[in-house]
Design an enzyme around this catalytic site. Structure first.
Site, short mmCIF file in Angstrom:
data_model
loop_
_atom_site.label_atom_id
_atom_site.label_comp_id
_atom_site.label_asym_id
_atom_site.label_seq_id
_atom_site.Cartn_x
_atom_site.Cartn_y
_atom_site.Cartn_z
N ASP A 185 -7.26 9.24 16.31
CA ASP A 185 -7.62 8.99 14.91
C ASP A 185 -8.13 7.56 14.72
O ASP A 185 -7.73 6.86 13.79
CB ASP A 185 -6.42 9.24 13.99
N TYR A 197 2.51 9.38 3.88
CA TYR A 197 3.83 9.39 4.50
C TYR A 197 4.84 8.54 3.73
O TYR A 197 6.04 8.80 3.79
CB TYR A 197 3.74 8.88 5.94
N GLY A 198 4.39 7.51 3.02
CA GLY A 198 5.32 6.67 2.29
C GLY A 198 4.69 5.36 1.86
O GLY A 198 3.48 5.17 1.96
N LYS A 199 5.54 4.45 1.38
CA LYS A 199 5.09 3.16 0.88
C LYS A 199 5.21 2.10 1.97
O LYS A 199 6.01 2.21 2.89
CB LYS A 199 5.93 2.73 -0.33
N GLY A 239 0.83 -1.19 0.00
CA GLY A 239 0.00 0.00 0.00
C GLY A 239 0.86 1.24 0.00
O GLY A 239 2.08 1.18 0.14
N GLU A 240 0.20 2.37 -0.15
CA GLU A 240 0.92 3.65 -0.18
C GLU A 240 0.05 4.72 0.43
O GLU A 240 -1.15 4.82 0.13
CB GLU A 240 1.29 4.01 -1.62
#
Length: 433
Positions: A176, A60-62, A56-57
């Site tokens: 969250d 913030y990043g992969k 996933g991506e």
């Protein structure tokens, strides 16, 4: 066939070119006749971890799948680029805070941080986490109803409350809670993840008062929507968990809006409707968790004592299964590191067949490693020190790298029969603790 000088071809017309044999070496074929050879997947090692495919991506990043070459455990690694984090408000601070929090948390319903690797040269950070096969939001999106059967939703909600109670006992406000931050293992265990915006209360704080919030708008309580300066952090998580329960049991949201301003306006008013098919016990629990006044809102203890929470719900519908992988359509979600593992195991040991990210990977720290004396020969047989870079666990990277290359060149037929895991460990230039 007669060879024609290319410089003379410009003097001929198209018909004359055909007569001199141009049709014998210019062919037109249909695309269906072309057989493409699949691109070979090159093995890539980050420390002791063999990289797999993309899971996933996010912003913030992969996130990629990895295999621990020492324990053969399936893991997931979050790859963060420092350059990208600088463009996100509080990006670097949120990541460092998440690492600090996860390092001291140990609970079956909270995602576990296994390792942290840092690449100084490429300015990359690798957060190695325990592997989860799917996210709750992905499961909801895989069915038209966008909800779970009551029995399945009840099981997930009970695990959410267990994890949330543990976080609150450690003085941590998640801020969250939502289906997108709840992950699931193959055994159905729920894991609370993404503590980037979480807040750790001071050990001697008088209460759970918080002053900042960066959570998802649809899951924020009225006190945040109305812009209050201070609010109860634990009651924010209770509200978000209530919206999550509402969503996974009905497929809807209690508050909606065409834009964030309209959404916050509706949340600030506190008016919502519960579908009639929820039943009185579930409706009463939702009303208690979505209470407008934080002081009157349910606590975790009240949720645990509620009849809907304590009741055993028989399975009336088939549970929502884990959907196939979105990319490969693999219903079993098999290990994506297998092709890379086969490449290492089946091919001869050659430096060109694998990639090692760097000779030195710094772990569990953001500073460069120390230096140890490298021995230098002297006239009396003793050696004196020169600086040599080492890994955080004291392994001499250059020495291991040279040794690995020398072993790769040495002809030894018995080495080809070694296991895949030992081959990965030998190829890894820098062992991690």
């Amino acid at each position: 066939m007669e060879v024609v000088d290319p410089q003379q071809l410009g003097m001929f017309t198209e018909g004359e070119l055909m007569s001199v044999g141009m049709d014998t070496f210019i062919h037109r074929i249909d695309s269906t006749e072309v057989i493409y050879q699949p691109r070979r997947k090159r093995a890539k090692l980050i420390g002791k971890y063999l990289m797999g495919d993309l899971l996933g991506e996010g912003s913030y990043g992969k996130v990629k799948e990895v295999l621990d070459s020492e324990t053969l455990c399936r893991r997931a690694v979050k790859i963060l680029k420092k350059k990208k984090l600088r463009r996100i408000p509080n990006g670097e601070a949120n990541v460092k805070k998440e690492i600090q929090l996860l390092r001291r948390l140990r609970h079956k319903n909270v995602i576990q941080l296994v390792d942290v690797l840092y690449n100084e040269e490429k300015q990359k950070m690798y957060m190695v986490m325990e592997y989860c096969v799917c996210g709750m939001q992905e499961m909801l999106d895989s069915v038209p109803e966008k909800r779970f059967p009551v029995c399945q939703a009840h099981g997930y909600f009970c695990q959410l409350i267990d994890g949330l109670e543990y976080l609150h006992s450690q003085g941590i406000v998640h801020k969250d809670i939502k289906p997108g931050n709840l992950l699931l293992t193959t055994g159905g265990t729920l894991k609370i993840s993404d503590l980037g915006v979480a807040e750790a209360l001071h050990p001697f704080a008088a209460d759970d008062t918080c002053r900042t919030s960066q959570g998802s708008p649809a899951f924020q309580p009225p006190e945040i929507a109305n812009g209050l300066d201070t609010f109860s952090g634990f009651k924010v998580d209770i509200w978000s968990a209530g919206v999550t329960l509402y969503n996974i049991t009905t497929g809807l949201y209690p508050f909606e809006g065409d834009n964030i301003y309209k959404l916050f306006e509706n949340i600030g008013k506190g008016s919502y409707a519960i579908p009639g098919d929820c039943g009185p016990p579930l409706s009463d629990l939702l009303k208690g968790m979505l209470e407008y006044e934080p002081a009157k809102r349910f606590s975790i203890r009240q949720i645990r004592q509620h009849s809907w929470f304590r009741k055993k719900h028989p399975p009336a519908e088939a549970p929502v299964p884990i959907p196939p992988s979105p990319d490969t359509k693999d219903r079993w979600r098999s290990m994506t590191v297998v092709p890379y593992l086969e490449d290492l195991h089946g091919a001869d040991e050659d430096e060109d067949l694998f990639d090692i990210e760097d000779d030195i990977i710094y772990t569990q720290d953001f500073t460069v490693p120390g230096q140890v004396p490298e021995e230098e020969a002297s006239h009396n047989g003793q050696r004196r020190g020169l600086p040599k870079a080492v890994c955080m666990n004291g392994t001499e990277a250059a020495q291991l790298s040279t040794k690995s290359r020398a072993e790769g060149r040495a002809p030894n037929p018995a080495r080809k029969a070694c296991s895949a895991s030992s081959k990965i460990r030998r190829l890894s230039a820098c062992k991690q603790q």
